[in-house]
Design an enzyme around this catalytic site. Structure first.
Site, PDB file in Angstrom:
ATOM      1  N   ASN A   1       0.849  -1.193   0.000  1.00 19.02           N
ATOM      2  CA  ASN A   1       0.000   0.000   0.000  1.00 19.02           C
ATOM      3  C   ASN A   1       0.884   1.242   0.000  1.00 19.02           C
ATOM      4  O   ASN A   1       2.101   1.144  -0.010  1.00 19.02           O
ATOM      5  CB  ASN A   1      -0.938  -0.019   1.215  1.00 19.02           C
TER       6      ASN A   1
ATOM      7  N   LYS B   1       8.814 -17.406 -10.270  1.00 18.13           N
ATOM      8  CA  LYS B   1       8.153 -16.228 -10.836  1.00 18.13           C
ATOM      9  C   LYS B   1       7.002 -16.656 -11.759  1.00 18.13           C
ATOM     10  O   LYS B   1       7.196 -17.534 -12.621  1.00 18.13           O
ATOM     11  CB  LYS B   1       9.204 -15.428 -11.621  1.00 18.13           C
TER      12      LYS B   1
ATOM     13  N   LYS C   1     -14.867   1.439  14.861  1.00 18.20           N
ATOM     14  CA  LYS C   1     -13.539   0.801  14.945  1.00 18.20           C
ATOM     15  C   LYS C   1     -12.970   0.894  16.361  1.00 18.20           C
ATOM     16  O   LYS C   1     -12.396  -0.059  16.884  1.00 18.20           O
ATOM     17  CB  LYS C   1     -12.593   1.496  13.956  1.00 18.20           C
TER      18      LYS C   1
ATOM     19  N   LYS D   1     -12.375  -2.601  18.324  1.00 17.89           N
ATOM     20  CA  LYS D   1     -10.992  -2.994  18.600  1.00 17.89           C
ATOM     21  C   LYS D   1     -10.581  -2.688  20.036  1.00 17.89           C
ATOM     22  O   LYS D   1      -9.427  -2.872  20.405  1.00 17.89           O
ATOM     23  CB  LYS D   1     -10.045  -2.325  17.590  1.00 17.89           C
TER      24      LYS D   1
HETATM   25  N1  CTP Z   1      -4.530  -3.074  11.676  1.00 17.61           N
HETATM   26  C1  CTP Z   1      -3.888  -4.173  12.242  1.00 17.61           C
HETATM   27  N2  CTP Z   1      -3.906  -5.384  11.598  1.00 17.61           N
HETATM   28  C2  CTP Z   1      -4.563  -5.528  10.434  1.00 17.61           C
HETATM   29  C3  CTP Z   1      -5.218  -4.415   9.842  1.00 17.61           C
HETATM   30  C4  CTP Z   1      -5.170  -3.198  10.484  1.00 17.61           C
HETATM   31  O1  CTP Z   1      -3.304  -4.048  13.314  1.00 17.61           O
HETATM   32  N3  CTP Z   1      -4.562  -6.710   9.835  1.00 17.61           N
HETATM   33  C5  CTP Z   1      -4.495  -1.801  12.401  1.00 17.61           C
HETATM   34  C6  CTP Z   1      -3.760  -0.685  11.731  1.00 17.61           C
HETATM   35  O2  CTP Z   1      -2.410  -0.633  12.169  1.00 17.61           O
HETATM   36  C7  CTP Z   1      -4.521   0.561  12.188  1.00 17.61           C
HETATM   37  C8  CTP Z   1      -5.928   0.059  12.391  1.00 17.61           C
HETATM   38  O3  CTP Z   1      -5.828  -1.364  12.479  1.00 17.61           O
HETATM   39  O4  CTP Z   1      -4.053   1.025  13.437  1.00 17.61           O
HETATM   40  C9  CTP Z   1      -6.944   0.428  11.370  1.00 17.61           C
HETATM   41  O5  CTP Z   1      -6.752  -0.168  10.162  1.00 17.61           O
HETATM   42  P1  CTP Z   1      -7.794   0.010   8.951  1.00 17.61           P
HETATM   43  O6  CTP Z   1      -7.225  -0.744   7.800  1.00 17.61           O
HETATM   44  O7  CTP Z   1      -8.158   1.416   8.747  1.00 17.61           O
HETATM   45  O8  CTP Z   1      -9.063  -0.628   9.520  1.00 17.61           O
HETATM   46  P2  CTP Z   1      -9.633  -2.061   9.412  1.00 17.61           P
HETATM   47  O9  CTP Z   1      -9.783  -2.557  10.796  1.00 17.61           O
HETATM   48  O10 CTP Z   1      -8.815  -2.869   8.488  1.00 17.61           O
HETATM   49  O11 CTP Z   1     -11.077  -1.782   8.895  1.00 17.61           O
HETATM   50  P3  CTP Z   1     -11.585  -1.546   7.386  1.00 17.61           P
HETATM   51  O12 CTP Z   1     -11.187  -2.769   6.653  1.00 17.61           O
HETATM   52  O13 CTP Z   1     -13.021  -1.348   7.610  1.00 17.61           O
HETATM   53  O14 CTP Z   1     -10.938  -0.307   6.861  1.00 17.61           O
END
Ligand code: CTP
Length: 402
Positions: free
Chosen positions: A209, A288, A337, A341
């Site tokens: 990303n 690959k 969230k 969490k």
């Molecule tokens: N995060 C994590 N582990 C994952 C995905 C995300 O610890 N597998 C943590 C990120 O470091 C961040 C937070 O979760 O602090 C939010 O991540 P985000 O991608 O915005 O949210 P998601 O929980 O993945 O929700 P959504 O898919 O709805 O965006």
């Protein structure tokens, strides 16, 4: 915070010297006592009278003389200064400071000072990018000088690139953070995750990303400056780790999960600034992948949600901070969230806004507290924002302790 503080504003000879007038004015309005020290070249751009009028205080230009009423002006000023800000700092001044030259009032007084020094380089983009300037900046940073990186854009000389002195408002934010109690996280163990994870597809390809890691690295550096014992678990970035921080490099979400879980039980604060991939390729090809068909279907499977897992495991004595990058309905998504969490604080940014989110030096965020409070912060530099987030962490921890 700045009321009654004695600050020396060093102005050197670049076109951005006119912006230093605005900075002198902002500092004075904030209640600081600002003595301006100008180099000879700076006086080619702005008159000392401009600064004297804005600050209502003396402007010093000479190494020898009695502008301070004392016998040795540079020692007298260095002893009284609580902060020295050099804005703009030209390539020549940076070179002098990096090598300890003391041939004018400003360079002599910086050498003699024991207070923090904030340097704001500003120059032509090619000069700024020159290895000599970059190596001087690295040297100055290692010596403990604080540096505000210049902005990118169209410069006064007509060149496009990095070298423009940031707006006085941005420099003011840096100045305020330097006046914060530097030891308010002393003895606290802080774990920060940063960067974007990489999920391999085959030996040469991966899914990732746009995360640059800048926010997480700024948080690790700021926590270290405030006395914390910092562990930084970093997915790949192009950044240099901050000095004095233990760094664990990882690549995938599962490696980050492993490293975070190994450290979690001993931490007081965990800040999850990393952009973790929610999915990974189900099969990692050993060789690959060759192009054959017109379409290629990759099957993905879920990665562990590290933050969710930490929320389940955390004790009331641990402070858990999560990040969210949202593109719509920021408030509803952030609150959901935060609860799901089990976080103490969620830092949410609307990545669709200019100046916010991935790859930029700035961010615009809203802070969502567990108790329902919401604080909106203006556009600010990620280094300044890191301190604002840590201010909240300190506040939340004082409630746990107290
Ligand atoms: N995060 C994590 N582990 C994952 C995905 C995300 O610890 N597998 C943590 C990120 O470091 C961040 C937070 O979760 O602090 C939010 O991540 P985000 O991608 O915005 O949210 P998601 O929980 O993945 O929700 P959504 O898919 O709805 O965006």
């Amino acid at each position: 915070m700045l009321s009654g503080r004695f600050i020396i504003l060093g102005v050197t000879g670049g076109i951005a010297a006119y912006k230093a007038a605005e900075l002198a004015s902002a500092l004075t309005r904030a209640g600081a006592l600002v003595d301006v020290v100008m180099t000879k070249a700076a006086q080619e751009f702005v008159q000392p009278l401009t600064f004297a009028t804005l600050t209502g205080r003396p402007v010093h230009t000479e190494l020898f003389g009695s502008s301070t009423g004392g016998i040795i002006p540079h020692i007298e000023l260095a002893t009284r200064a609580e902060l020295i800000v050099v804005a703009p700092a030209t390539a020549n001044t940076l070179a002098k400071l990096a090598h300890g030259h003391a041939d004018d009032l400003l360079s002599s007084l910086v050498l003699a000072a024991t207070c923090p020094v904030l340097l704001c380089p500003a120059m032509n983009a090619y000069m700024y990018a020159h290895p000599a300037v970059q190596s001087n900046l690295k040297r100055l940073s290692e010596m403990g000088y604080h540096i505000v990186e210049p902005d990118s854009g169209r410069l006064a000389c007509g060149v496009e690139g990095r070298g423009r002195m940031p707006d006085p408002g941005v420099i003011m934010e840096h100045i305020k953070t330097l006046f914060l109690s530097p030891g308010d996280l002393r003895g606290v163990k802080v774990l920060v995750t940063a960067g974007g994870t990489r999920e391999p597809i085959d030996p040469v390809r991966y899914i990732s990303n746009r995360s640059s890691g800048k926010m997480g690295y700024a948080l690790a550096a700021a926590a270290g400056m405030r006395g914390a014992q910092v562990t930084l678990i970093s997915a790949p970035t192009s950044l240099d780790p901050p000095p004095g921080v233990e760094v664990v490099f990882v690549e995938t979400a599962r490696q980050m999960y492993q490293a975070v879980m190994e450290h979690f039980s001993t931490q007081d604060v965990v800040i999850k600034a990393a952009a973790v991939a929610d999915y990974r390729p189900k099969i990692i090809e050993g060789k690959k992948i060759k192009k054959r068909e017109d379409t290629l279907i990759l099957e993905l499977e879920r990665n562990p949600d590290i933050l969710f897992e930490l929320g389940q495991r955390k004790t009331p004595y641990q402070t858990l901070v999560g990040f969210a990058a949202e593109t719509d309905d920021i408030e509803a998504n952030a609150l959901e969230k935060l609860r799901r969490k089990n976080l103490d604080l969620l830092v949410a940014n609307d990545v669709t806004q200019p100046g916010a989110g991935f790859g930029t030096d700035t961010n615009i965020v809203k802070l969502f507290y567990r108790d329902g409070r919401i604080k909106s912060l203006p556009l600010m530099d990620k280094k300044a924002l890191a301190h604002r987030i840590l201010d909240v962490v300190v506040e939340l921890r004082s409630r746990v302790d107290g």
